[in-house]
Design an enzyme around this catalytic site. Sequence first.
Site, mmCIF file in Angstrom:
data_model
loop_
_atom_site.group_PDB
_atom_site.id
_atom_site.type_symbol
_atom_site.label_atom_id
_atom_site.label_comp_id
_atom_site.label_asym_id
_atom_site.label_seq_id
_atom_site.Cartn_x
_atom_site.Cartn_y
_atom_site.Cartn_z
ATOM 1 N N GLU A 245 26.633 1.507 1.928
ATOM 2 C CA GLU A 245 26.103 0.057 0.870
ATOM 3 C C GLU A 245 25.130 1.031 0.750
ATOM 4 O OE1 GLU A 245 26.030 -2.694 4.474
ATOM 5 O OE2 GLU A 245 23.456 -2.412 4.509
ATOM 6 N N HIS B 229 30.472 -12.989 8.154
ATOM 7 C CA HIS B 229 29.511 -12.809 9.244
ATOM 8 C C HIS B 229 29.467 -14.030 10.381
ATOM 9 C CE1 HIS B 229 26.754 -9.970 6.607
ATOM 10 N NE2 HIS B 229 27.635 -10.216 6.415
ATOM 11 N N ASP C 280 22.849 -10.105 -1.536
ATOM 12 C CA ASP C 280 21.598 -9.780 -2.443
ATOM 13 C C ASP C 280 22.369 -9.646 -3.848
ATOM 14 O OD1 ASP C 280 22.271 -8.316 0.418
ATOM 15 O OD2 ASP C 280 21.592 -6.695 -0.875
ATOM 16 N N ASN D 111 17.383 -5.442 -4.048
ATOM 17 C CA ASN D 111 16.841 -6.429 -3.029
ATOM 18 C C ASN D 111 15.931 -5.947 -2.526
ATOM 19 O OD1 ASN D 111 16.924 -9.107 -1.862
ATOM 20 N ND2 ASN D 111 17.671 -8.295 -0.131
ATOM 21 N N ARG E 89 32.842 -10.200 11.128
ATOM 22 C CA ARG E 89 31.519 -9.322 11.598
ATOM 23 C C ARG E 89 30.541 -9.975 12.619
ATOM 24 N NH1 ARG E 89 26.476 -6.478 8.907
ATOM 25 N NH2 ARG E 89 25.640 -8.724 9.816
ATOM 26 N N GLU F 72 30.024 0.324 11.684
ATOM 27 C CA GLU F 72 29.198 0.166 10.771
ATOM 28 C C GLU F 72 27.801 0.716 10.858
ATOM 29 O OE1 GLU F 72 28.891 -3.154 7.843
ATOM 30 O OE2 GLU F 72 27.457 -2.489 6.725
ATOM 31 N N HIS G 193 30.181 -3.527 -0.055
ATOM 32 C CA HIS G 193 29.550 -3.727 0.635
ATOM 33 C C HIS G 193 29.583 -5.812 -0.276
ATOM 34 C CE1 HIS G 193 25.159 -4.512 0.350
ATOM 35 N NE2 HIS G 193 24.617 -4.900 1.621
HETATM 36 O O1 KDG Z 1 20.420 -6.027 1.194
HETATM 37 C C1 KDG Z 1 20.366 -5.466 2.526
HETATM 38 C C2 KDG Z 1 21.224 -6.185 3.072
HETATM 39 O O2 KDG Z 1 22.312 -6.239 2.118
HETATM 40 C C3 KDG Z 1 22.098 -5.182 4.175
HETATM 41 O O3 KDG Z 1 21.269 -5.469 4.935
HETATM 42 C C4 KDG Z 1 23.198 -6.445 4.709
HETATM 43 O O4 KDG Z 1 23.915 -4.076 5.775
HETATM 44 C C5 KDG Z 1 24.382 -5.809 5.082
HETATM 45 C C6 KDG Z 1 25.309 -5.086 5.287
HETATM 46 O O5 KDG Z 1 26.935 -4.993 6.429
HETATM 47 O O6 KDG Z 1 25.987 -6.838 3.946
HETATM 48 MG MG MG Z 2 25.831 -2.953 6.147
#
Ligand code: KDG
Ligand code: MG
Length: 402
Positions: free
Chosen positions: A262, A122, A316, A37, A147, A236, A312
């Site tokens: 991640e 999310h 992206d 990304n 989340r 996290e 993760h």
């Molecule tokens: O490219 C960055 C994202 O993948 C990130 O910000 C997402 O922190 C993230 C998550 O926990 O999904």
């Molecule tokens: Mg994250």
Amino acid sequence: MKIQAAKVIVTCPGRNFVTLKIVTDQGVHGIGDATLNGRELSVVSYLEDHVIPCLIGRDPRQIEDIWQYLYRGAYWRRGPVTMSAIAAVDTALWDIKAKMANMPLYDLLGGKSREGVMVYGHANGGDLEETIDAVGHYIEMGYKAIRAQSGVPGIKDAYGVGRGKLFYEPADASLPSETVWDTPKYLRFVPKLFETLRDTYGFDHHLLHDAHHRLTPIEAGRLGKDLEPYRLFWLEDTTPAENQESFKLIRQHTTTPLAVGEIFNTIWDCKDLIQNQLIDYIRTTVVRAGGITHLRRIADLAAIYQVRTGSHGATDLSPVTMGAALHFDSWVPNFGIQEYMRHTEETDAVFPHAYRFEDGFLFPGDTIGHGVDIDEKLAEKYPYKRAYLPVARLEDGTMWNW
Ligand code: KDG
Ligand code: MG
């Protein structure tokens, strides 16, 4: 059997994706995700200019040897560009091997350890009320784990708050957007958010939260402690993990489970945190950490220390990573949870896939290989568009961690 051709496909069906397609002389093809990304084209060049010439003519069945050849052979080890490129090759080769074996990838890895893969979605909102509603919406959709990220009073553009309800894309501009961050406001607000969530919905669902690398170790310890009554599944990326010693300090102060990884590329990033039992979930994933071959090594090390996986799965990471991850998750004995941030319809159409969501779980499907392909004709319709992740500054202008 030989690798006859390999090509990189760049497409932007709403966001940029980089995909490697490897074709054998027997006409079997496999695909792998190489998306990094905000730095996508560096991996395109790494693959096209430096990796593909070394692949042509090799035996695609020798996945381990090819992995070692690319890792050791570069001399310059590790790093997100190298490891994303190796991951793409590795994922495509596992796809090919599973297709040749006429098996879904999970069977080749050792077979299913579970029927469905528990995922977390999310939920986010601009303020407390909106976030409470968003979590309710995810519960209605059947999610078992959610989340929660919320706008914080006094902070413009807090991390994790999207403009839409289901789709949230942080890489949103052709130059990095600037956001402003204030830790004390955040630390005062987050416990209130989770208190209200538990008061509203009780304790039957797993709740997660991402601090996105913004805290110091002692602030992280404080937040973990303040959140203990609300029994989070995990907290996290509390603090940037370059200094892994700092997790000892966090751990001394809280029993809230910790998740990290991640942005890690190899087992060497994970080793100390796992062996010292400083984390509970390791978030490395297929595309960032060298593909299935290397992710399996990380998971096996983690298993010895009762650390579970929590890959993760933000937008992206392309559907190719999601498909491969779901096969991996179906097999891996120390599975914890899988992140699932939905892709847009355009992305789903470019990447036809066998996986499906039902009642809080993702199922990889029984198609041979990893079950995800790319529609190259459709991909051509969406040319690359430069897009960056935002940056963060403190209120006085100091650069901070986004
Ligand atoms: O490219 C960055 C994202 O993948 C990130 O910000 C997402 O922190 C993230 C998550 O926990 O999904
Ligand atoms: Mg994250």
